[in-house]
Design a protein around this motif. Sequence first.
Motif, PDB file in Angstrom:
ATOM      1  N   SER A 184       0.815  -1.200   0.000  1.00 44.38           N
ATOM      2  CA  SER A 184       0.000   0.000   0.000  1.00 44.38           C
ATOM      3  C   SER A 184       0.841   1.239   0.000  1.00 44.38           C
ATOM      4  O   SER A 184       2.051   1.202   0.069  1.00 44.38           O
ATOM      5  CB  SER A 184      -0.940  -0.008   1.213  1.00 44.38           C
ATOM      6  N   ASP A 230      -7.519   8.058   0.697  1.00 48.76           N
ATOM      7  CA  ASP A 230      -8.848   7.501   0.522  1.00 48.76           C
ATOM      8  C   ASP A 230      -9.022   6.870  -0.859  1.00 48.76           C
ATOM      9  O   ASP A 230     -10.098   6.925  -1.454  1.00 48.76           O
ATOM     10  CB  ASP A 230      -9.909   8.578   0.757  1.00 48.76           C
ATOM     11  N   PHE A 241      -2.834   1.714  -0.781  1.00 46.75           N
ATOM     12  CA  PHE A 241      -3.952   2.528  -0.324  1.00 46.75           C
ATOM     13  C   PHE A 241      -3.417   3.825   0.265  1.00 46.75           C
ATOM     14  O   PHE A 241      -2.522   3.810   1.122  1.00 46.75           O
ATOM     15  CB  PHE A 241      -4.741   1.769   0.740  1.00 46.75           C
ATOM     16  N   ALA A 242      -3.964   4.952  -0.206  1.00 43.46           N
ATOM     17  CA  ALA A 242      -3.618   6.258   0.358  1.00 43.46           C
ATOM     18  C   ALA A 242      -4.625   7.276  -0.140  1.00 43.46           C
ATOM     19  O   ALA A 242      -5.275   7.069  -1.176  1.00 43.46           O
ATOM     20  CB  ALA A 242      -2.217   6.686  -0.034  1.00 43.46           C
ATOM     21  N   PRO A 283       1.464   0.171   6.174  1.00 40.84           N
ATOM     22  CA  PRO A 283       0.610   0.379   5.003  1.00 40.84           C
ATOM     23  C   PRO A 283       1.357   0.797   3.755  1.00 40.84           C
ATOM     24  O   PRO A 283       0.850   0.614   2.656  1.00 40.84           O
ATOM     25  CB  PRO A 283      -0.365   1.484   5.453  1.00 40.84           C
ATOM     26  N   LEU A 295      -4.623  -6.666   3.183  1.00 41.16           N
ATOM     27  CA  LEU A 295      -4.374  -5.261   3.484  1.00 41.16           C
ATOM     28  C   LEU A 295      -5.535  -4.711   4.290  1.00 41.16           C
ATOM     29  O   LEU A 295      -6.700  -4.827   3.881  1.00 41.16           O
ATOM     30  CB  LEU A 295      -4.217  -4.461   2.186  1.00 41.16           C
ATOM     31  N   TYR A 296      -5.238  -4.116   5.443  1.00 49.17           N
ATOM     32  CA  TYR A 296      -6.261  -3.502   6.282  1.00 49.17           C
ATOM     33  C   TYR A 296      -6.071  -1.992   6.238  1.00 49.17           C
ATOM     34  O   TYR A 296      -4.974  -1.493   6.506  1.00 49.17           O
ATOM     35  CB  TYR A 296      -6.142  -4.004   7.724  1.00 49.17           C
ATOM     36  N   ALA A 297      -7.133  -1.259   5.889  1.00 46.76           N
ATOM     37  CA  ALA A 297      -7.045   0.203   5.842  1.00 46.76           C
ATOM     38  C   ALA A 297      -8.417   0.808   6.105  1.00 46.76           C
ATOM     39  O   ALA A 297      -9.411   0.399   5.485  1.00 46.76           O
ATOM     40  CB  ALA A 297      -6.528   0.670   4.489  1.00 46.76           C
ATOM     41  N   ASP A 298      -8.472   1.748   7.028  1.00 45.81           N
ATOM     42  CA  ASP A 298      -9.692   2.516   7.313  1.00 45.81           C
ATOM     43  C   ASP A 298     -10.908   1.623   7.536  1.00 45.81           C
ATOM     44  O   ASP A 298     -11.998   1.880   7.017  1.00 45.81           O
ATOM     45  CB  ASP A 298      -9.970   3.509   6.185  1.00 45.81           C
ATOM     46  N   ALA A 309       1.917   4.961   1.412  1.00 42.98           N
ATOM     47  CA  ALA A 309       1.946   5.850   2.553  1.00 42.98           C
ATOM     48  C   ALA A 309       2.350   7.229   2.077  1.00 42.98           C
ATOM     49  O   ALA A 309       3.448   7.436   1.609  1.00 42.98           O
ATOM     50  CB  ALA A 309       2.941   5.348   3.598  1.00 42.98           C
ATOM     51  N   LEU A 326      -7.792   3.278  -3.237  1.00 45.98           N
ATOM     52  CA  LEU A 326      -7.097   2.002  -3.369  1.00 45.98           C
ATOM     53  C   LEU A 326      -6.384   1.991  -4.717  1.00 45.98           C
ATOM     54  O   LEU A 326      -7.016   2.085  -5.770  1.00 45.98           O
ATOM     55  CB  LEU A 326      -8.079   0.833  -3.289  1.00 45.98           C
ATOM     56  N   THR A 346      -1.636 -10.364   8.524  1.00 41.52           N
ATOM     57  CA  THR A 346      -1.834  -8.988   8.971  1.00 41.52           C
ATOM     58  C   THR A 346      -2.588  -9.009  10.285  1.00 41.52           C
ATOM     59  O   THR A 346      -3.570  -9.743  10.431  1.00 41.52           O
ATOM     60  CB  THR A 346      -2.628  -8.185   7.927  1.00 41.52           C
TER      61      THR A 346
END
Length: 583
Positions: A20, A238, A235-236, A55, A194-197, A22, A240, A148
């Motif tokens: 992801s 908001d 991911f960044a 991330p 991948l875990y995000a938000d 950053a 993907l 993860t």
Amino acid sequence: MSIRTRRTVLASLGALAGVSVAGQSLAADGTNEAGSDASEPSEQSLDWSTRRAGPGRTGSVPADAAPGGEYAAEAWTAGSGEFVFVEEPIVADGTVYRPFMIDDVSFRGGVVAFDAETGEERWRHVSAYYSQNDGWPTGIGRVNSAPTVAAGRLYLTSRAGTSDAEYGGLHALDAETGEVAWSETDRGWNGSPLYADGTLYVTAAPGEDVHALDPATGETRWRTDDSYSSGYVGFADDTLLGSRYPASGDADADPEVVGWNPDDGSIRWATTADEDVPVGGGAIEGDAVFSTVGATPDDEDRANEVVAWSPREGSVRWRTTLTPDGEDPEPLVSAPAVADGTVYVHVGPRTSRRDQHERSRDPLSTAYALDAATGEIEWTYDAPTVLLGDPSVAGDTVYVGGHAVQKKEKQGPSTIRRYPTVHALAAGDGSERWSYLLRAESDDVRMAMTPAVADGRVYAGIHDYGYEQSDGVFALEASDVAPDSANLPISSDAPVARIATDPEDAESRTLDGGTTVTLDGSASAGEVETYEWRVGESGSFEAGDPSIDVTLDFCGSIEVSLRVTGPDGGESTASATLSTVEG
């Protein structure tokens, strides 16, 4: 010849799923929803809770995560009792997680959790075994990608061995107890989740599409268009980030780099990538993605390279070749680590049991630091350690793992053994800060791979070359006492070339014609046995004194290079470019 094919890109997307972004500006205006500058770094964790630490998949954590002593010492060693295929340990909330495989036919597997402070086993989850009455149970199979840890859960993907086995899928375990929270076994889930938000992203075969899941239940919130084979890169802002190919199977089709809306999977933007862009994944800092490429089954002579590319433009910013002219590329090229404007990679051989003894005392692997803005090589570290896995960075220190011969090996060449080894290098110049060799009890090669740096310790897996030994994990802590010679690798005193100039900083100034510059290599680190100088890129290295004088009786620039060699054959090079006012 094209550097990629549809097959190789999709394979790399599966292997790198979960990489992801950053701090990358993926939104059209370069800002996030709050309107803040998207380039501002977010607070980093001291854990190593996912593939490549976080991330951004940069392999970088804050300096506070690293041990602070002058040397390293073994804190503990623990065994999984089984076989492990994930290169890097996952460390989160005081626990070290290692997935394992029990049966190399059915791929029945599980996960073991160790106390990060003591190495004591906290829990062990093992998939149920086949029975004639109940048939094949579902459960964890062979895990090839790092799990993860997020929101109190451990997420991982696995696959089965024999066609009739039911192991494999996407699994969510309670991180504290190892109990199964939920499991999805209806698809070919793969890669590192991948875990995000508050959303979990995972790729699934056979169509290679991306699924956005509710991490609490595993229910699909949305999935990418199945008329494309897709994989996510990060991911960044908001968004993907990923890439996709038409699912029609057109091997000549160029991929698109895509930004998906994480709320519903709609496409915010899509750009056709140039042919030379390695879209399969990488590490991200700022507004660039950094990737490594090398030999493939279709192109075994392809040089080792580091590439910086723009995801919004789909084009290469710079490309640096690591393979010297006229030499064969190394078969192993690490993923990059990126921190504070520098990219770190290493290359090396794929040794076997047959040739490990023959090559044990030769220079084998090289670590590189490159300027993230230009691709210029800042330093190299060359040593007889076989470096494996990927480099990791914590503050101003780079950590690399592999296997090496003891510094004070007393056995004959035919019985030389190689042991798991970790090196800590200064991020600024590549000089060695410390090394530690773990005396693993084995008659065969045992090795460390990607170090995980977390909560003041360095964790590395112990991997065996085959199935004769089970794999484990060890932790290194700070120490003010130098290790015994039995715990030092032969490469601990590898030389690091450094050049000082008089006039000072001559390489960063434009000098008058006729100026004589003294270049001094005596500041080189490590044990140096010979100094060799080369004046001009087309010249050859010639042995000489630690310092030389070069008179600039020309207009323009000239590169002067120093190569130093240690008593064990390790080499390092450094260069300085001297320029005069052009008339």
